[in-house]
Motif scaffolding. Structure first.
Motif, PDB file in Angstrom:
ATOM      1  N   VAL A  76     -67.574 -12.432 -63.694  1.00  0.00           N
ATOM      2  CA  VAL A  76     -66.252 -12.016 -64.195  1.00  0.00           C
ATOM      3  C   VAL A  76     -66.255 -10.523 -64.514  1.00  0.00           C
ATOM      4  O   VAL A  76     -65.300  -9.815 -64.172  1.00  0.00           O
ATOM      5  N   SER A  77     -67.306 -10.042 -65.125  1.00  0.00           N
ATOM      6  CA  SER A  77     -67.402  -8.614 -65.430  1.00  0.00           C
ATOM      7  C   SER A  77     -67.322  -7.780 -64.160  1.00  0.00           C
ATOM      8  O   SER A  77     -66.657  -6.735 -64.127  1.00  0.00           O
ATOM      9  N   GLY A  78     -67.974  -8.224 -63.105  1.00  0.00           N
ATOM     10  CA  GLY A  78     -67.912  -7.529 -61.819  1.00  0.00           C
ATOM     11  C   GLY A  78     -66.500  -7.499 -61.262  1.00  0.00           C
ATOM     12  O   GLY A  78     -66.049  -6.468 -60.738  1.00  0.00           O
ATOM     13  N   LEU A  79     -65.787  -8.615 -61.373  1.00  0.00           N
ATOM     14  CA  LEU A  79     -64.401  -8.651 -60.891  1.00  0.00           C
ATOM     15  C   LEU A  79     -63.512  -7.733 -61.726  1.00  0.00           C
ATOM     16  O   LEU A  79     -62.638  -7.043 -61.188  1.00  0.00           O
ATOM     17  N   ILE A  80     -63.736  -7.703 -63.034  1.00  0.00           N
ATOM     18  CA  ILE A  80     -62.968  -6.800 -63.901  1.00  0.00           C
ATOM     19  C   ILE A  80     -63.256  -5.353 -63.506  1.00  0.00           C
ATOM     20  O   ILE A  80     -62.341  -4.529 -63.402  1.00  0.00           O
ATOM     21  N   ASP A  81     -64.520  -5.043 -63.237  1.00  0.00           N
ATOM     22  CA  ASP A  81     -64.896  -3.696 -62.820  1.00  0.00           C
ATOM     23  C   ASP A  81     -64.215  -3.299 -61.507  1.00  0.00           C
ATOM     24  O   ASP A  81     -63.946  -2.116 -61.274  1.00  0.00           O
TER      25      ASP A  81
END
Length: 183
Positions: A44-49
């Protein structure tokens, strides 16, 4: 023996045993699990980034530790970034197969504001969603990013190849064997 009676037999005989995955809740035997919380939080953090803000999670049943840990990792990623979590961005109770992913994607495509990314409980569900998007003429990842979990061999056979959370079974089995050797 049926599975639960077999586990009872193992316990009663003091036979060393280690269960893999989230089966421990059902067997009460020692278990080795993947870090599903961290894996989901990282995804999820990667998608937010990448700029995604309308990220949805499609899961089966949170009574299973694996699913609950992934759900908590999903929530944590939003919380750490200060992005409000919208309860409606999680679809629960779907089948853990291609049909479950298919049904979820049909529902998501009916939303006025479609998600920009969807993460599924497993790769089978994600593949079901890919089939729907392909039939609708929508492109992945241009129109919507899709991710699964499990890193099934089939995830490389679909078009486009599926982004997936790896489950390092070799390491998991090695750790389980190490625990058994120490007993």
């Amino acid at each position: 023996y049926p599975p639960i009676r077999f586990c009872d037999h193992i316990r009663n005989e003091n036979t060393p045993a280690v269960v893999l995955h989230d089966s421990a809740a059902r067997t009460s035997l020692p278990t080795v699990q993947h870090n599903n919380f961290l894996a989901m939080k990282t995804m999820v953090s990667g998608l937010i980034d990448q700029g995604h803000r309308d990220i949805f999670l499609v899961i089966t049943d949170r009574k299973f530790a694996t699913i609950e840990h992934r759900y908590q990792g999903f929530l944590c990623a939003f919380e750490e970034r200060g992005i409000p979590f919208k309860k409606e961005s999680c679809l629960e109770g779907l089948e853990d197969n291609i049909i479950g992913g298919h049904r979820a994607m049909i529902r998501l495509l009916e939303y006025k504001k479609r998600p920009t990314a969807v993460i599924f409980s497993n790769d089978w569900m994600a593949m079901g969603a890919l089939f729907v998007l392909n039939r609708c003429g929508l492109k992945v990842p241009e129109d919507m990013s899709i991710a699964g979990a499990g890193n099934f061999p089939q995830s490389e056979q679909v078009n486009p190849r599926l982004t997936t959370i790896d489950t390092p079974w070799n390491k998991t089995v090695s750790l389980a064997l190490q625990i058994l050797e120490e007993e």
